[in-house]
Scaffold this active site. Structure first.
Site, short mmCIF file in Angstrom:
data_model
loop_
_atom_site.label_atom_id
_atom_site.label_comp_id
_atom_site.label_asym_id
_atom_site.label_seq_id
_atom_site.Cartn_x
_atom_site.Cartn_y
_atom_site.Cartn_z
NE ARG A 51 -58.46 -10.52 1.54
CZ ARG A 51 -58.35 -10.11 0.26
NH1 ARG A 51 -57.84 -10.90 -0.62
NH2 ARG A 51 -58.72 -8.90 -0.11
CB THR A 52 -63.58 -10.51 6.31
OG1 THR A 52 -62.26 -9.99 6.34
CG2 THR A 52 -64.05 -10.76 7.74
CE LYS A 80 -87.16 -0.43 2.69
NZ LYS A 80 -88.14 -1.46 3.08
NE ARG A 101 -64.96 -5.90 7.08
CZ ARG A 101 -63.92 -6.30 6.35
NH1 ARG A 101 -63.84 -5.93 5.08
NH2 ARG A 101 -62.98 -7.05 6.86
CG HIS A 129 -60.36 -7.16 10.91
ND1 HIS A 129 -61.17 -8.28 11.05
CD2 HIS A 129 -60.15 -7.03 9.57
CE1 HIS A 129 -61.42 -8.79 9.85
NE2 HIS A 129 -60.82 -8.04 8.94
C1 NCD Z 1 -58.30 -5.78 6.13
C2 NCD Z 1 -59.47 -4.99 6.66
O1 NCD Z 1 -60.58 -5.11 6.15
O2 NCD Z 1 -59.24 -4.27 7.62
N1 NCD Z 1 -58.69 -6.76 5.23
C3 NCD Z 1 -59.10 -7.98 5.68
O3 NCD Z 1 -60.09 -8.10 6.35
N2 NCD Z 1 -58.34 -9.03 5.41
C4 NCD Z 1 -57.19 -4.93 5.64
C5 NCD Z 1 -57.48 -3.85 4.64
O4 NCD Z 1 -58.60 -3.62 4.22
O5 NCD Z 1 -56.49 -3.21 4.26
#
Ligand code: NCD
Length: 305
Positions: A51-52, A80, A101, A129
Site C-alpha cells: 500500500r504505502t 554493496k 521506508r 509511520h
Molecule cells: C503498516 C506498516 O507498514 O507499518 N502497514 C501500512 O503501511 N499500511 C502496518 C503493518 O505492517 O502491520
C-alpha cells in the site's frame, strides 16, 4: 528543507489544511491532475510494502508527476554497503521529493539531514509511520465528522506497531480523546508513547488485555497485526500471534456507529466476515491514504492549484 519524519512535524493547523486539500482533491480531481508536471518523486523502500509505496506512486501520478522507484534494497547499492546518507545525496540529484521506508528506526531522519529535497518517512522500523496517520485522520474525520471527543481503542501489537505510535501522537493534540490500549502484556505501548505523550499530556487512558469488555465504550477500534518481523524469536511470535481475532460475534456489543480501522496488511486479526459490516473502514483507509499523500506532496513541494 521541510521533511516529515514524525507526525508531530506537522502542526494541527497543517493537518487541518492537508485534510481540506484531500477533500478538495476528492471533490475535483481534475483540478489537480497536472499540477506536478515535471516533478519527480523517488520511493526508496528498504522493507516490504504494498500500500504505502504504491499509494505514494499513484498519488504522484494523479498529480501529473513522475516516479523513480527503488522497491528492492537488494538491487540497490545499499547491498554493496552504501550508507543511507550517500544514497539520499545521490537520489537528491534526480528527484524533487523522497519517500523512504527503512527497517532501522531513525534512518529517514538521517536521510532528511543529508538530502537536499524533502524526505517523507514512509515507516521506520517499529517507530513511526506518519503518512499512515494522515490516512487514518482523514478516515476518522470523514467517518465520525470530528477528530476530538472520541474513545479510541488500539488493539494488538502496540509495542512494535508504528502506525499506533504515530496515530496516538496525532490524536493527543485534539480535545477529549480517550485512549483504550488493548494488548497482551508483552506487547504494551512503549514508554516513549505512553509516558512522553499520554501521561505527559495528562490524557485519559485505560490499559487492558480484554477486548470484549471495553468494546461497548469504543467510537473507533484500531486493530493491528502482530509484527512478526520485529520479534527476536519465533516462539514468542507464535505464542502471541492469535491474541486478538475480531469476529462478527465479538462486535455484538459494539456501538452502531463504531469505526473499525486497520492499517493493513491483515493476517488473521479481523475475520473476513467482518468486511461486510458497514462499520468496517479499512479499505476506505487505503483510498484516503492516497489522497492525503497527494496533499502532503503538494505541501512539501510548495505547489498550489
Ligand atoms: C503498516 C506498516 O507498514 O507499518 N502497514 C501500512 O503501511 N499500511 C502496518 C503493518 O505492517 O502491520
Amino acid at each position: 528543507m521541510r521533511s516529515v519524519i514524525s507526525i508531530l512535524d506537522l502542526s494541527v493547523e497543517e493537518l487541518d489544511e492537508l485534510i481540506a486539500t484531500a477533500n478538495d482533491i476528492i471533490a475535483d480531481p481534475e483540478k489537480y491532475a497536472h499540477i506536478c508536471q515535471g516533478k519527480k518523486l523517488a520511493t526508496m523502500f528498504f522493507e516490504p510494502s504494498t500500500r504505502t509505496r504504491l499509494s505514494f506512486e499513484a498519488a504522484m501520478y494523479e498529480l501529473g508527476g513522475n516516479v523513480l522507484t527503488m522497491a528492492d534494497a537488494q538491487s540497490s547499492s545499499a547491498a554493496k554497503g552504501e550508507s543511507v546518507a550517500d544514497t539520499v545525496k545521490t537520489i537528491s540529484c534526480y528527484a524533487d521529493i523522497i519517500a523512504m521506508r527503512h527497517p532501522k528506526e531513525g534512518a529517514p531522519y538521517v536521510a532528511s539531514l543529508n538530502a537536499s529535497v524533502p524526505v517523507i518517512n514512509a515507516g521506520d522500523g517499529g517507530h513511526n509511520h506518519p503518512t499512515q496517520t494522515l490516512a487514518d485522520l482523514l478516515t476518522i474525520q470523514r467517518e465520525k465528522g470530528r477528530l476530538g471527543e472520541l474513545t479510541v481503542g488500539f488493539c494488538g501489537d502496540l509495542k512494535f506497531g508504528r502506525t499506533v505510535h504515530s496515530l496516538i501522537q496525532a490524536l493527543s493534540r485534539y480535545q477529549n480523546v480517550k485512549f483504550v490500549l488493548i494488548s497482551p502484556v508483552e506487547l504494551k505501548l512503549p514508554s516513549y508513547v505512553k509516558k512522553d505523550i499520554i501521561q505527559a499530556n495528562r490524557l485519559q487512558y485505560v490499559q487492558t488485555t480484554d477486548l470484549e469488555k471495553v468494546m461497548p465504550d469504543l467510537d473507533i477500534l484500531y486493530m493491528t497485526r502482530v509484527q512478526r518481523e520485529r520479534f527476536f524469536n519465533e516462539e514468542d511470535y507464535l505464542r502471541l500471534k492469535d491474541s486478538y481475532i475480531l469476529t462478527v460475534d465479538k462486535l455484538k456489543n459494539a456501538k452502531p456507529d463504531l469505526a473499525i480501522m486497520h492499517p493493513l496488511p491483515r493476517v488473521n486479526e479481523i475475520s473476513v466476515a467482518v468486511d461486510k459490516d458497514p462499520r468496517a473502514c479499512y479499505f476506505k483507509q487505503v483510498l484516503n491514504g492516497k489522497y492525503m499523500r497527494m496533499a502532503l506532496i503538494l505541501k512539501l513541494l510548495g505547489v498550489k492549484p
